[in-house]
Design a protein around this motif. Structure first.
Motif, short mmCIF file in Angstrom:
data_model
loop_
_atom_site.label_atom_id
_atom_site.label_comp_id
_atom_site.label_asym_id
_atom_site.label_seq_id
_atom_site.Cartn_x
_atom_site.Cartn_y
_atom_site.Cartn_z
N ALA A 154 -3.08 -9.41 -6.86
CA ALA A 154 -4.46 -9.08 -6.51
C ALA A 154 -5.20 -10.21 -5.80
N SER A 155 -4.76 -11.45 -5.98
CA SER A 155 -5.47 -12.57 -5.35
C SER A 155 -4.85 -12.96 -4.02
N GLY A 156 -3.89 -12.20 -3.53
CA GLY A 156 -3.25 -12.49 -2.26
C GLY A 156 -4.06 -11.99 -1.08
N VAL A 157 -3.51 -12.16 0.12
CA VAL A 157 -4.24 -11.85 1.34
C VAL A 157 -4.60 -10.37 1.45
N ILE A 158 -3.74 -9.48 1.00
CA ILE A 158 -4.10 -8.05 1.02
C ILE A 158 -4.74 -7.63 -0.30
N GLY A 159 -4.32 -8.25 -1.39
CA GLY A 159 -4.88 -7.89 -2.69
C GLY A 159 -6.39 -8.07 -2.75
N THR A 160 -6.90 -9.16 -2.17
CA THR A 160 -8.34 -9.41 -2.20
C THR A 160 -9.11 -8.41 -1.34
N ARG A 161 -8.42 -7.77 -0.42
CA ARG A 161 -9.07 -6.71 0.36
C ARG A 161 -8.95 -5.36 -0.36
N LEU A 162 -7.86 -5.17 -1.07
CA LEU A 162 -7.66 -3.91 -1.79
C LEU A 162 -8.63 -3.73 -2.95
N VAL A 163 -8.86 -4.79 -3.71
CA VAL A 163 -9.68 -4.65 -4.93
C VAL A 163 -11.03 -4.01 -4.63
N PRO A 164 -11.84 -4.54 -3.70
CA PRO A 164 -13.14 -3.91 -3.49
C PRO A 164 -13.05 -2.48 -2.96
N LEU A 165 -12.03 -2.19 -2.15
CA LEU A 165 -11.86 -0.83 -1.66
C LEU A 165 -11.52 0.13 -2.79
N LEU A 166 -10.65 -0.31 -3.68
CA LEU A 166 -10.26 0.53 -4.83
C LEU A 166 -11.43 0.74 -5.78
N VAL A 167 -12.18 -0.32 -6.02
CA VAL A 167 -13.36 -0.22 -6.89
C VAL A 167 -14.39 0.73 -6.28
N ALA A 168 -14.61 0.59 -4.97
CA ALA A 168 -15.58 1.47 -4.29
C ALA A 168 -15.14 2.93 -4.34
N ALA A 169 -13.83 3.16 -4.41
CA ALA A 169 -13.31 4.53 -4.50
C ALA A 169 -13.36 5.07 -5.93
N GLY A 170 -13.85 4.25 -6.87
CA GLY A 170 -14.04 4.72 -8.24
C GLY A 170 -12.90 4.42 -9.19
N HIS A 171 -11.94 3.60 -8.76
CA HIS A 171 -10.80 3.28 -9.61
C HIS A 171 -11.12 2.09 -10.53
N ASP A 172 -10.46 2.06 -11.67
CA ASP A 172 -10.57 0.96 -12.64
C ASP A 172 -9.38 0.03 -12.39
N ILE A 173 -9.64 -1.21 -12.01
CA ILE A 173 -8.59 -2.11 -11.53
C ILE A 173 -8.36 -3.28 -12.47
N ALA A 174 -7.09 -3.49 -12.83
CA ALA A 174 -6.66 -4.75 -13.44
C ALA A 174 -5.99 -5.53 -12.31
N GLY A 175 -6.54 -6.71 -12.01
CA GLY A 175 -6.01 -7.52 -10.92
C GLY A 175 -5.23 -8.70 -11.46
N MET A 176 -3.92 -8.70 -11.22
CA MET A 176 -3.07 -9.75 -11.75
C MET A 176 -2.91 -10.89 -10.76
N THR A 177 -3.02 -12.11 -11.29
CA THR A 177 -2.74 -13.33 -10.55
C THR A 177 -2.00 -14.28 -11.48
N ARG A 178 -1.23 -15.18 -10.92
CA ARG A 178 -0.58 -16.18 -11.78
C ARG A 178 -1.41 -17.45 -11.86
N THR A 179 -2.55 -17.47 -11.15
CA THR A 179 -3.38 -18.67 -11.04
C THR A 179 -4.69 -18.49 -11.80
N PRO A 180 -4.87 -19.20 -12.91
CA PRO A 180 -6.12 -19.06 -13.68
C PRO A 180 -7.37 -19.33 -12.86
#
Length: 198
Positions: free
Chosen positions: A8-34
């Motif tokens: 989720a914190s990658g180059v496409i992941g950071t673009r996907l999260v807001p689009l998915l949230v705006a579409a009404g989805h509940d998102i768990a975004g995984m990253t290995r970096t705290p």
């Protein structure tokens, strides 16, 4: 829909999260970096810090979230494109990371699985790892997303066009959201090439 987005914190992941949230989805975004938890929270995801190579921990976090869909956008690429191919990080993530994520998705009872691949030909270990990721995804009834080379801010091509097949990273994210309900198949997520001049 509940979506577990790995990478989720990658180059496409950071673009996907807001689009998915705006579409009404509940998102768990995984990253290995705290350090990226605040970023993901700010984008609207529930941040999950986990290493894709820790099979047990990955299973636990995916099962705990109980997703309807697992979206595999994991990569292990160097910041400098010229260093691609000097290690097997991305090949390993395509093999071991995919295997662990598929096992976690099965354990969680996720009905859908989409996985990032590439639309161009690779060589050697990279080609074998790509083929394995695609085979495993299709065997699991998932969707393979064969992206063209990304360009745009934050990519290897922020101000220029890469060779085809290619796609602007924002457009790739938008088209990915449109494919959440796709039947199992391989999908090319690339720009249409202009026909040659007559």
């Amino acid at each position: 829909m509940r979506i577990f987005l790995a990478g989720a914190s990658g180059v496409i992941g950071t673009r996907l999260v807001p689009l998915l949230v705006a579409a009404g989805h509940d998102i768990a975004g995984m990253t290995r970096t705290p350090d990226k938890e605040a970023l993901l929270r700010g984008l609207g995801a529930t941040p999950v810090v986990c290493d894709a190579y820790d099979r047990g921990a990955l299973r636990d976090v995916v099962v705990s979230f109980a997703p309807d869909l697992v979206l595999h956008e994991l990569t292990d690429l160097p910041d400098d494109e010229s260093r691609i191919g000097r290690g097997s990080g991305n090949a390993r993530i395509r093999r071991e990371g995919t295997d662990n994520l598929l096992a976690a998705a099965r354990a969680a009872g996720a009905a859908r699985f989409l996985a990032q691949s590439v639309a161009w030909e690779l060589e050697g270990e990279g080609a074998a790892a790509k083929a394995e990721l695609e085979r495993r995804t299709l065997e699991a009834g998932g969707v393979v997303l064969r992206y063209g080379r990304f360009y745009g801010p934050g990519t290897y091509y922020p101000d220029s066009l890469p060779p085809p097949p290619r796609i602007h990273v924002d457009e790739a994210a938008r088209r990915t959201v449109e494919l959440l309900e796709s039947p199992p198949r391989v999908v090319e997520v690339v720009e249409e090439e202009s026909p040659p001049a007559a």
